[in-house]
Motif scaffolding. Structure first.
Motif, PDB file in Angstrom:
ATOM      1  N   PRO A  39     -25.138  16.050 -58.917  1.00 34.82           N
ATOM      2  CA  PRO A  39     -25.606  17.704 -58.027  1.00 34.82           C
ATOM      3  C   PRO A  39     -26.873  17.466 -57.484  1.00 34.82           C
ATOM      4  O   PRO A  39     -26.495  16.763 -57.216  1.00 34.82           O
ATOM      5  CB  PRO A  39     -26.156  18.246 -59.201  1.00 34.82           C
ATOM      6  CG  PRO A  39     -26.362  17.033 -59.990  1.00 34.82           C
ATOM      7  CD  PRO A  39     -25.560  15.843 -59.906  1.00 34.82           C
ATOM      8  N   SER A  40     -26.204  18.790 -56.556  1.00 37.87           N
ATOM      9  CA  SER A  40     -27.385  18.972 -54.880  1.00 37.87           C
ATOM     10  C   SER A  40     -28.650  18.719 -55.690  1.00 37.87           C
ATOM     11  O   SER A  40     -29.126  19.070 -56.712  1.00 37.87           O
ATOM     12  CB  SER A  40     -26.868  20.554 -54.500  1.00 37.87           C
ATOM     13  OG  SER A  40     -25.992  20.867 -54.304  1.00 37.87           O
ATOM     14  N   GLY A  41     -29.596  17.870 -54.686  1.00 39.91           N
ATOM     15  CA  GLY A  41     -30.663  17.983 -55.352  1.00 39.91           C
ATOM     16  C   GLY A  41     -30.477  16.647 -56.132  1.00 39.91           C
ATOM     17  O   GLY A  41     -32.365  15.730 -56.449  1.00 39.91           O
ATOM     18  N   GLY A  42     -29.824  16.003 -56.436  1.00 39.72           N
ATOM     19  CA  GLY A  42     -29.495  14.737 -57.875  1.00 39.72           C
ATOM     20  C   GLY A  42     -30.477  13.429 -56.762  1.00 39.72           C
ATOM     21  O   GLY A  42     -30.578  12.286 -57.439  1.00 39.72           O
ATOM     22  N   GLY A  43     -30.054  12.849 -55.346  1.00 41.54           N
ATOM     23  CA  GLY A  43     -30.682  11.707 -54.737  1.00 41.54           C
ATOM     24  C   GLY A  43     -29.508  11.353 -54.318  1.00 41.54           C
ATOM     25  O   GLY A  43     -29.314   9.870 -53.012  1.00 41.54           O
ATOM     26  N   LYS A  44     -28.697  11.749 -53.344  1.00 46.12           N
ATOM     27  CA  LYS A  44     -27.624  10.941 -53.612  1.00 46.12           C
ATOM     28  C   LYS A  44     -27.373  10.977 -51.521  1.00 46.12           C
ATOM     29  O   LYS A  44     -27.372   9.485 -51.778  1.00 46.12           O
ATOM     30  CB  LYS A  44     -26.297  12.267 -53.336  1.00 46.12           C
ATOM     31  CG  LYS A  44     -25.946  12.572 -54.859  1.00 46.12           C
ATOM     32  CD  LYS A  44     -24.024  13.153 -54.601  1.00 46.12           C
ATOM     33  CE  LYS A  44     -24.173  14.517 -53.836  1.00 46.12           C
ATOM     34  NZ  LYS A  44     -25.698  15.537 -54.544  1.00 46.12           N
ATOM     35  N   SER A  45     -27.426  11.988 -50.868  1.00 48.97           N
ATOM     36  CA  SER A  45     -27.869  11.567 -49.661  1.00 48.97           C
ATOM     37  C   SER A  45     -29.474  10.632 -49.942  1.00 48.97           C
ATOM     38  O   SER A  45     -29.365   9.839 -48.431  1.00 48.97           O
ATOM     39  CB  SER A  45     -28.306  12.622 -49.288  1.00 48.97           C
ATOM     40  OG  SER A  45     -26.935  13.128 -48.302  1.00 48.97           O
ATOM     41  N   THR A  46     -30.329  10.898 -50.021  1.00 46.77           N
ATOM     42  CA  THR A  46     -31.864  10.073 -50.238  1.00 46.77           C
ATOM     43  C   THR A  46     -31.217   8.558 -50.264  1.00 46.77           C
ATOM     44  O   THR A  46     -31.364   7.461 -49.345  1.00 46.77           O
ATOM     45  CB  THR A  46     -32.914  10.526 -51.145  1.00 46.77           C
ATOM     46  OG1 THR A  46     -33.048  11.763 -50.838  1.00 46.77           O
ATOM     47  CG2 THR A  46     -33.873   9.746 -51.301  1.00 46.77           C
ATOM     48  N   PHE A  47     -30.367   8.283 -51.542  1.00 47.93           N
ATOM     49  CA  PHE A  47     -29.650   7.098 -51.806  1.00 47.93           C
ATOM     50  C   PHE A  47     -29.047   6.241 -50.340  1.00 47.93           C
ATOM     51  O   PHE A  47     -29.434   5.156 -49.832  1.00 47.93           O
ATOM     52  CB  PHE A  47     -28.487   7.280 -52.697  1.00 47.93           C
ATOM     53  CG  PHE A  47     -28.446   5.427 -52.898  1.00 47.93           C
ATOM     54  CD1 PHE A  47     -28.491   4.693 -53.680  1.00 47.93           C
ATOM     55  CD2 PHE A  47     -26.808   5.667 -53.526  1.00 47.93           C
ATOM     56  CE1 PHE A  47     -28.108   3.243 -54.048  1.00 47.93           C
ATOM     57  CE2 PHE A  47     -26.057   4.403 -53.444  1.00 47.93           C
ATOM     58  CZ  PHE A  47     -26.431   3.709 -53.900  1.00 47.93           C
ATOM     59  N   LEU A  48     -28.526   7.047 -49.957  1.00 49.54           N
ATOM     60  CA  LEU A  48     -28.273   6.640 -48.742  1.00 49.54           C
ATOM     61  C   LEU A  48     -28.429   6.061 -46.990  1.00 49.54           C
ATOM     62  O   LEU A  48     -27.739   5.662 -46.624  1.00 49.54           O
ATOM     63  CB  LEU A  48     -26.493   8.133 -48.407  1.00 49.54           C
ATOM     64  CG  LEU A  48     -25.442   6.917 -47.509  1.00 49.54           C
ATOM     65  CD1 LEU A  48     -23.966   6.422 -48.497  1.00 49.54           C
ATOM     66  CD2 LEU A  48     -24.471   8.062 -47.322  1.00 49.54           C
ATOM     67  N   ARG A  49     -28.998   7.423 -46.996  1.00 49.84           N
ATOM     68  CA  ARG A  49     -30.289   6.665 -46.349  1.00 49.84           C
ATOM     69  C   ARG A  49     -31.748   5.383 -46.221  1.00 49.84           C
ATOM     70  O   ARG A  49     -31.978   5.039 -45.342  1.00 49.84           O
ATOM     71  CB  ARG A  49     -31.032   8.432 -46.053  1.00 49.84           C
ATOM     72  CG  ARG A  49     -30.416   9.164 -45.284  1.00 49.84           C
ATOM     73  CD  ARG A  49     -31.129  10.965 -45.302  1.00 49.84           C
ATOM     74  NE  ARG A  49     -31.889  10.209 -44.674  1.00 49.84           N
ATOM     75  CZ  ARG A  49     -32.322  10.943 -43.554  1.00 49.84           C
ATOM     76  NH1 ARG A  49     -30.895  11.297 -42.501  1.00 49.84           N
ATOM     77  NH2 ARG A  49     -33.048  10.613 -41.909  1.00 49.84           N
ATOM     78  N   CYS A  50     -31.035   5.377 -47.465  1.00 50.58           N
ATOM     79  CA  CYS A  50     -32.103   4.266 -48.269  1.00 50.58           C
ATOM     80  C   CYS A  50     -31.031   2.552 -47.574  1.00 50.58           C
ATOM     81  O   CYS A  50     -32.054   1.789 -46.976  1.00 50.58           O
ATOM     82  CB  CYS A  50     -32.955   4.129 -49.415  1.00 50.58           C
ATOM     83  SG  CYS A  50     -34.593   5.615 -50.036  1.00 50.58           S
ATOM     84  N   LEU A  51     -29.668   3.071 -47.676  1.00 51.18           N
ATOM     85  CA  LEU A  51     -29.690   1.713 -47.620  1.00 51.18           C
ATOM     86  C   LEU A  51     -29.590   1.685 -46.142  1.00 51.18           C
ATOM     87  O   LEU A  51     -29.124   0.069 -45.309  1.00 51.18           O
ATOM     88  CB  LEU A  51     -28.086   2.100 -48.448  1.00 51.18           C
ATOM     89  CG  LEU A  51     -27.594   2.207 -49.670  1.00 51.18           C
ATOM     90  CD1 LEU A  51     -26.298   2.540 -49.769  1.00 51.18           C
ATOM     91  CD2 LEU A  51     -28.001   1.269 -50.157  1.00 51.18           C
ATOM     92  N   ASN A  52     -29.128   2.685 -44.986  1.00 53.05           N
ATOM     93  CA  ASN A  52     -29.275   2.199 -44.018  1.00 53.05           C
ATOM     94  C   ASN A  52     -30.874   2.605 -43.458  1.00 53.05           C
ATOM     95  O   ASN A  52     -31.113   2.636 -42.142  1.00 53.05           O
ATOM     96  CB  ASN A  52     -28.577   3.434 -42.885  1.00 53.05           C
ATOM     97  CG  ASN A  52     -28.641   3.659 -42.236  1.00 53.05           C
ATOM     98  OD1 ASN A  52     -28.297   3.796 -40.654  1.00 53.05           O
ATOM     99  ND2 ASN A  52     -27.442   2.282 -41.934  1.00 53.05           N
TER     100      ASN A  52
END
Length: 244
Positions: A39-52
Motif C-alpha cells: 500500500p501507499s505509505g508503507g515504506g516501499k520507496s524509502t526502502f529503495l532510496r536506502c538501498l541507493n
C-alpha cells in the motif's frame, strides 16, 4: 543458489517520530527480478532510496558483495556505479541532449572515453528504438521516451543492479506499455532488478520473487505462484483483492 548481491538486515528508517522502515530483512540475488509491492505509505520507496543511499538508514546493514556499505568511509559514488537507480520523474538534465545525458556519468567518472561512451549510448538507443533521438532534448520527448532514456542512462554505467522506483507512475496510460516492455526484456536478459511498482499484473508476469511491504515491514515474501495463487497472509490477500 548464488550468494546474494545485496543483503539487507534489520533496516530501520525514521523521519522524526515516524518509523517508516521497521526492521526490513531482504536479499537480492544476482540475475533476479525482485518486485516490491504494498500500500501507499508503507515504506516501499524509502526502502529503495536506502538501498541507493539516497536516504541514510538509522539502523541495520546493507551489504553489497558481503561488504557493509553503511560503514564509515564507504565510497558512496563508487557503490552507486554498481547499483543504479531509475526514478519516477526521469530526472534527465533538460539542458543536455539525450546523447549527453547518457554519456555524462561514464565520461565524468573516467569509466570510458567520450568515443566509447557515445558508441555504447548509440547501441543502447538502437536497442530501444530511439536511435533518432540522440540529438533531441528531453522537452522534445514523450514521457515514455524520457523514462526509456532514463533506463538507458542507468544501463550505460553497466551496473550490477538497477533499482526502479515506480517507473511508470508519472506516465500517461498509453505510454506505460513501452516502458514495461523494456523492463520485461531486461529482466529476461538477466539484469538484477529491484522494482517498486503498483503495476501488479506486470509484477505477477515478470517477477522472480516478490516482497509485500506494509507498515514498514516485510509482511510476505515468495515467488509469484505462491504469492498470488495462495497468499497465506490475510493483509496480502486483502491488498491483492483490491489491486488485481
Amino acid at each position: 543458489m548464488p550468494d546474494p548481491l545485496l543483503q539487507i538486515r534489520g533496516l530501520v528508517k525514521r523521519f522524526g517520530p515516524r518509523t517508516v522502515l521497521d526492521g526490513i530483512d531482504a536479499d537480492v540475488r544476482p540475475g533476479e527480478a525482485l518486485f516490491v509491492i504494498g500500500p501507499s505509505g508503507g515504506g516501499k520507496s524509502t526502502f529503495l532510496r536506502c538501498l541507493n543511499l539516497l536516504e541514510r538508514p538509522d539502523a541495520g546493514q546493507i551489504r553489497y558483495h558481503g561488504r557493509d556499505v553503511l560503514a564509515p568511509h564507504t565510497d558512496v559514488n563508487r557503490y552507486r556505479r554498481h547499483v543504479g537507480m531509475v526514478f519516477q520523474h526521469f530526472n534527465l538534465f533538460p539542458h543536455l541532449t539525450v546523447l549527453r545525458n547518457i554519456t555524462l556519468a561514464p565520461t565524468r567518472l573516467r569509466l570510458k572515453t567520450r568515443q566509447e561512451a557515445e558508441e555504447t549510448a548509440h547501441a543502447l538507443l538502437r536497442r530501444i528504438g530511439l536511435a533518432d533521438k540522440a540529438g533531441a532534448y528531453p522537452t522534445q520527448l514523450s514521457g515514455g521516451q524520457k523514462q526509456r532514456i532514463a533506463i538507458v542512462r542507468a544501463l550505460a554505467m553497466e551496473p550490477d543492479a538497477i533499482l526502479f522506483d515506480e517507473p511508470t507512475s508519472a506516465l500517461d496510460p498509453e505510454m506505460v506499455g513501452e516502458v514495461l516492455a523494456l523492463m520485461k526484456e531486461l529482466a529476461q536478459g538477466g539484469l538484477t532488478m529491484v522494482v517498486v511498482t503498483h503495476e501488479i499484473a506486470f509484477a505477477r508476469e515478470v517477477a522472480d520473487r516478490l516482497l509485500f511491504i506494509d507498515g514498514g515491514r516485510v509482511a510476505a515474501e515468495g515467488p509469484p505462484a505462491a504469492f498470488f495463487d495462495n497468499p497465506a497472509n490475510p493483509r496480502l490477500r486483502d491488498f491483492l483483492s483490491k489491486a488485481l
